[in-house]
Design a protein around this motif. Structure first.
Motif, PDB file in Angstrom:
ATOM      1  N   TYR A   1      44.698  55.964  -1.787  1.00 34.60           N
ATOM      2  CA  TYR A   1      44.822  55.603  -0.370  1.00 34.60           C
ATOM      3  C   TYR A   1      45.093  54.101  -0.243  1.00 34.60           C
ATOM      4  O   TYR A   1      44.235  53.271  -0.537  1.00 34.60           O
ATOM      5  N   GLU A   2      46.286  53.759   0.221  1.00 31.74           N
ATOM      6  CA  GLU A   2      46.623  52.348   0.390  1.00 31.74           C
ATOM      7  C   GLU A   2      45.739  51.683   1.448  1.00 31.74           C
ATOM      8  O   GLU A   2      45.526  50.474   1.414  1.00 31.74           O
ATOM      9  N   GLN A   3      45.220  52.473   2.369  1.00 28.28           N
ATOM     10  CA  GLN A   3      44.408  51.904   3.449  1.00 28.28           C
ATOM     11  C   GLN A   3      43.050  51.398   2.965  1.00 28.28           C
ATOM     12  O   GLN A   3      42.419  50.580   3.634  1.00 28.28           O
ATOM     13  N   VAL A   4      42.556  51.899   1.840  1.00 30.24           N
ATOM     14  CA  VAL A   4      41.276  51.429   1.306  1.00 30.24           C
ATOM     15  C   VAL A   4      41.495  50.050   0.710  1.00 30.24           C
ATOM     16  O   VAL A   4      42.188  49.891  -0.304  1.00 30.24           O
ATOM     17  N   ALA A   5      40.892  49.033   1.333  1.00 30.81           N
ATOM     18  CA  ALA A   5      41.177  47.653   0.954  1.00 30.81           C
ATOM     19  C   ALA A   5      40.129  47.066   0.019  1.00 30.81           C
ATOM     20  O   ALA A   5      40.467  46.420  -0.975  1.00 30.81           O
ATOM     21  N   MET A   6      38.821  47.248   0.333  1.00 27.87           N
ATOM     22  CA  MET A   6      37.760  46.609  -0.452  1.00 27.87           C
ATOM     23  C   MET A   6      36.580  47.552  -0.610  1.00 27.87           C
ATOM     24  O   MET A   6      36.364  48.457   0.193  1.00 27.87           O
ATOM     25  N   ILE A   7      35.812  47.283  -1.665  1.00 26.36           N
ATOM     26  CA  ILE A   7      34.585  48.028  -1.944  1.00 26.36           C
ATOM     27  C   ILE A   7      33.427  47.037  -1.982  1.00 26.36           C
ATOM     28  O   ILE A   7      33.476  46.037  -2.705  1.00 26.36           O
TER      29      ILE A   7
ATOM     30  N   LYS B   1      43.275  48.877   7.802  1.00 23.51           N
ATOM     31  CA  LYS B   1      42.591  48.843   6.510  1.00 23.51           C
ATOM     32  C   LYS B   1      41.133  49.261   6.619  1.00 23.51           C
ATOM     33  O   LYS B   1      40.492  49.063   7.658  1.00 23.51           O
ATOM     34  N   LEU B   2      40.613  49.815   5.521  1.00 25.67           N
ATOM     35  CA  LEU B   2      39.232  50.288   5.461  1.00 25.67           C
ATOM     36  C   LEU B   2      38.486  49.584   4.341  1.00 25.67           C
ATOM     37  O   LEU B   2      38.931  49.584   3.190  1.00 25.67           O
ATOM     38  N   ASP B   3      37.368  48.963   4.677  1.00 29.32           N
ATOM     39  CA  ASP B   3      36.464  48.375   3.688  1.00 29.32           C
ATOM     40  C   ASP B   3      35.230  49.268   3.612  1.00 29.32           C
ATOM     41  O   ASP B   3      34.584  49.530   4.635  1.00 29.32           O
ATOM     42  N   LEU B   4      34.906  49.743   2.423  1.00 22.15           N
ATOM     43  CA  LEU B   4      33.842  50.722   2.249  1.00 22.15           C
ATOM     44  C   LEU B   4      32.616  50.082   1.615  1.00 22.15           C
ATOM     45  O   LEU B   4      32.682  49.536   0.523  1.00 22.15           O
TER      46      LEU B   4
END
Length: 417
Positions: free
Chosen positions: A193-199, A168-171
């Motif tokens: 993108y399912e991998q983008v988890a949080m902002i 997972k990726l938190d941006l």
């Protein structure tokens, strides 16, 4: 148990080679680590760590006068003593009482704490390399410094190509999306993108209505630093799904209690090597809502400063059960990094922002200033084919002329092949 002596030890701990290729232009002073060694009258030793050019609380200059001769248990909850001193006090008191630090902090709610990899903004191939390294080290998430001067779609695709589907990726935008209109427009494009988890912090946190609009219009959780806007405003307007908590033990426990009542998860952001990372584990062990992966940036340094490095298991690290912090400091490594300075300068450089149409803009400011200057110049948001890279001093007349022309806030904009 009274404090007999305190020693502050400054180290210059190198970044990993790949991290340093980028961090040296932005935050080279994070290499400076201040260790705190506290000795009690009975010979008990406590260790702690401060990143003096970043941390939530620096160690006061008169710390010797403040604490020597005092009872450790009387002052260990004083956040104003600085990160490293507080850790060292909990370490020493825990050792003296024969209990783990988390037993002094509260009731344990978990034995394993989630932790995230961390990386600054980088071109796509470098983010991909960072995330590959994260997977190899046992991480399952990465918190990345997302910036509008890169093609983030290209960067995310580069990462997805080299990591497992569950990674997972938190941006973290640090407010660089500027306003709700541009933020919603761009963030909506990331939902593929399912991998983008949080902002995290898409726009300045003081924009309450704008942040509320963003949270209501995108499908990913939004995180904000606790306390900005004031907590009652944050909860009344429900502008965030959870928090970034970065503070001393007393403040963390108070913020944790409010987050628990509001049912808002948070990640602990306590930056440091393996010493601070262990401290974060003890705090995470007793905070009900510390459910998001902790951010300690441990991965950026070449050494953890521990005899036994921290081992991750599927993105989690086990809370030590030994007395105090439950770690053994690698004094041989520490002695090899000792220095008598507290700052590291950035190499002389400028930034080159390029667009797919061949237009190039040069900036003479540092990266922190670019966070404000770039959006104020109404520059594109994550335009396809865009990139921003440092141009380091090569000793040429060309660089000297370019650098001189960019002083006092000036920019140069031109077409280049």
């Amino acid at each position: 148990m009274k404090i007999k002596e305190i020693e502050l030890i400054h180290l210059d701990v190198p970044f990993t080679e790949h991290t340093n290729a980028h961090m040296k232009y932005w935050l080279p002073h994070w290499q400076i680590v201040q260790l705190c060694r506290i000795e009690m009258e009975d010979g008990t030793i406590g260790w702690g760590e401060t990143i003096p050019n970043y941390t939530w609380s620096k160690v006061p200059d008169d710390i010797h006068e403040q604490i020597v001769g005092r009872l450790a248990a009387d002052i260990m909850w004083d956040d104003g003593l600085g990160a490293g001193v507080q850790m060292a006090l909990f370490d020493a008191v825990g050792k003296k009482l024969g209990v783990s630090a988390h037993r002094l902090l509260g009731n344990q709610v978990r034995e394993w704490c989630p932790i995230s990899w961390w990386a600054m903004d980088m071109p796509p191939k470098d983010w991909a390399r960072q995330c590959e390294d994260a997977v190899e080290a046992g991480y399952t998430t990465a918190k990345l410094k997302a910036r509008t001067w890169y093609d983030l779609h290209e960067a995310i695709r580069a990462i997805i190509d080299v990591v497992p589907e569950h990674f997972k990726l938190d941006l973290d935008f640090n407010g660089t999306l500027g306003n709700a209109a541009s933020a919603v427009e761009f963030l909506s494009t990331l939902e593929q993108y399912e991998q983008v988890a949080m902002i995290e912090t898409p726009i300045p946190q003081g924009d309450v209505s704008g942040n509320a609009q963003i949270r209501n219009r995108i499908s990913r959780p939004v995180a904000m630093h606790y306390g900005s806007p004031p907590i009652m405003t944050t909860l009344q307007h429900d502008v965030t799904d959870g928090f970034v908590v970065c503070a001393g033990a007393d403040s963390v426990m108070k913020q944790s209690a409010i987050a628990d009542v509001a049912n808002k998860p948070f990640w602990l952001q306590l930056v440091g090597t393996g010493i601070t990372t262990t401290w974060a584990a003890h705090l995470g062990a007793v905070c009900n809502q510390a459910k998001w992966p902790a951010i300690t940036c441990m991965n950026i340094w070449d050494k953890e400063l521990l005899v036994n490095p921290i081992e991750l298991r599927s993105g989690f690290y086990r809370v030590p059960n030994g007395h105090g912090l439950g770690i053994e400091i690698d004094e041989q490594v520490i002695n090899s990094f000792r220095v008598d300075y507290t700052w590291v300068d950035t190499p002389r450089h400028v930034y080159r922002y390029s667009r797919a149409n061949g237009e190039v803009t040069y900036y003479g400011c540092n990266k922190q200033e670019l966070h404000n200057i770039y959006p104020k110049d109404a520059m594109p948001v994550c335009e396809k084919g865009s990139e921003c890279v440092p141009v380091e001093n090569d000793g040429s007349e060309y660089f000297d002329s370019l650098h001189k022309s960019l002083q006092e806030g000036h920019t140069i904009r031109r077409a280049e092949s």
